[in-house]
Design an enzyme around this catalytic site. Structure first.
Site, PDB file in Angstrom:
ATOM      1  CE  LYS A 128      -4.469   0.849  -0.049  1.00  0.00           C
ATOM      2  NZ  LYS A 128      -5.470   0.111  -0.853  1.00  0.00           N
ATOM      3  CG  ASP A 168      -7.232   3.531  -1.537  1.00  0.00           C
ATOM      4  OD1 ASP A 168      -8.122   4.251  -1.069  1.00  0.00           O
ATOM      5  OD2 ASP A 168      -6.936   2.442  -1.025  1.00  0.00           O
TER       6      ASP A 168
END
Length: 448
Positions: A128, A168
């Site tokens: 991430k 995202d």
């Protein structure tokens, strides 16, 4: 809290090392607590310190991002990338651009991503990244300048077979395009190093819709299996109004439901006749406005300040698609009191652990984020496959593969929960089903 000394000691050590990282510790607590039944049956995990290695990232990178705004002033942000676990494939996980981004949030998202990617059955590890940069209110040139500066550092740490970022919150098609363009300029190569790309340069059909569609495919299979029911004729509340929320609303409507509410960080709208999604898309995707602008097009709708109030609206199905910890225990009690039959998560960790346990205790169909919202990364995996093969699949082909993946994720999660003695404990089901594959791979590959 913990029944086994091994898991207890792992968590206590994690708290000592990361005492100021509340989101990360919340995610770790939820996962470790639910893994206990599996850990008790597998003493080799403690012998090989698998849990200690599982919760510790393989690599965490923090870097400075300097860029120039439209006024000619230098701005400085922080960039992050956590490469959490690569035992089943290249690191895979999105980039989040939002003022709230910090090391704790990046690590919590990365840890969840390891299990989420495992559940898809595709060969992807977990990672991430992101920045505290806020794209809202910025011009296209400013966003481009930031993305180019961000990639000028990030490119050193990623690659098509090493680490493949995606979008995202705050990172959509525009941002991915700028990031990919900079990577290509620096490396002088055209490879599938980012997913969520434009269709003209390696993107996949259905990727935009994937997380929202996948959420509904998971929910539909859960309703069918656990309640002998479906979306048809149901009232649905969707929090958020970004990509995930928009396409969850679209697919739920296609499956016969009526979505009556959506939100953003300022407040929520309620339309008893059903949300007009074309209006929401125009506001959010074209004009980049606020959800309250919906009333300019649909005067009969109602708007209320404060996003949390959305859970006061009676509904059959709740799909939290906004952000972490948006739904707490009090919200869960209201939803159950109002007769909710299913709560499935489109955002990452939108329900607190207390709320999740309350849903499970009251036999509400519960779809934890790492299982229910895995459609986005699953389709990113399909985009990686298409890039590697230098070919494109049709929308229907990708959509069908997505539906099969989400159906399998639910069934794997559900059957694991059943084996634990509580069919409604899909939280433990998802965590154990995802962890088992990762643990076996870690054991097989030795200590590293």
């Amino acid at each position: 809290m913990f029944k086994t000394n091994y898991v207890k000691h792992v968590y206590e050590d994690l708290v000592k090392k990361n005492s100021n990282e509340k989101e990360f510790l919340q995610a770790a607590l939820e996962i470790l607590e639910s893994l206990e039944p599996y850990v008790e049956k597998h003493p080799e995990l403690e012998k090989n310190k698998v849990l200690e290695r599982f919760v510790e990232p393989e690599r965490f990178v923090q870097f400075r991002v300097s860029w120039v705004d439209d006024r000619g002033e230098v701005q400085v942000n922080r960039g992050y990338r956590v490469q959490y676990n690569s035992c089943i494939g290249p690191y895979k996980g999105g980039l989040r651009f939002h003022p709230s981004v910090n090391a704790s949030i990046i690590k919590f998202l990365g840890l969840e991503q390891v299990l989420k990617n495992s559940l898809t059955s595709l060969p992807m590890g977990g990672g991430k990244g992101g920045s505290d940069f806020d794209p809202k209110g910025k011009s296209d040139r400013e966003v481009m300048a930031f993305c180019q500066a961000f990639m000028t550092e990030l490119y050193r740490h990623i690659g098509a077979d090493t680490d493949v970022p995606a979008g995202d919150i705050g990172v959509g098609g525009r941002e991915v395009g700028y990031l990919y363009g900079q990577y290509k300029r620096i490396r002088n190569e055209s490879v599938g190093v980012l997913t969520g790309k434009g269709l003209s340069f390696g993107g996949s059909l259905a990727r935009t819709e994937a997380t929202g569609y996948g959420l509904c495919y998971f929910t539909e299979e859960a309703l069918k299996t656990m309640k002998e029911d479906s979306f048809k004729g149901k009232t649905v509340v969707v929090s958020g109004s970004g990509n995930v929320a928009i396409y969850a609303c679209q697919k739920a409507t296609q499956l016969g439901a009526k979505v009556v509410a959506m939100s953003d960080s300022n407040g929520f709208i309620y339309d008893e006749n059903g949300i007009n999604l074309d209006v929401v898309k125009d506001i959010k995707e074209v004009k980049r406005g606020r959800i309250k602008d919906y009333l300019l097009y649909v005067p009969s709708a109602k708007y209320q300040e404060g996003a949390k109030g959305i859970w006061q609206i009676p509904c059959d199905i709740a799909l939290p698609c906004a952000t972490q910890n948006e739904l707490d225990l009090e919200d869960a009690k209201v939803l159950v009191k109002n007769g909710v039959m299913a709560v499935c998560e489109g955002a990452n960790m939108p329900s607190t652990l207390e709320a999740a346990k309350y849903f499970i205790e009251h036999k509400v169909v519960y779809g934890p984020a790492k299982a229910a919202n895995a459609g986005g990364v699953a389709t990113s995996g399909l985009e990686m496959s298409q890039n590697s093969m230098r070919m494109n699949w049709s929308f229907d082909e990708v959509d069908q593969k997505l539906k099969e993946i989400m159906t399998n994720i639910f069934q794997n999660t559900y059957q694991t929960a059943v084996s634990l003695g509580n069919a409604y404990d899909t939280l433990a089901g998802a965590n154990i089903a995802g962890f088992e594959k990762v643990a076996k791979a870690m054991l097989a590959q030795g200590i590293y």
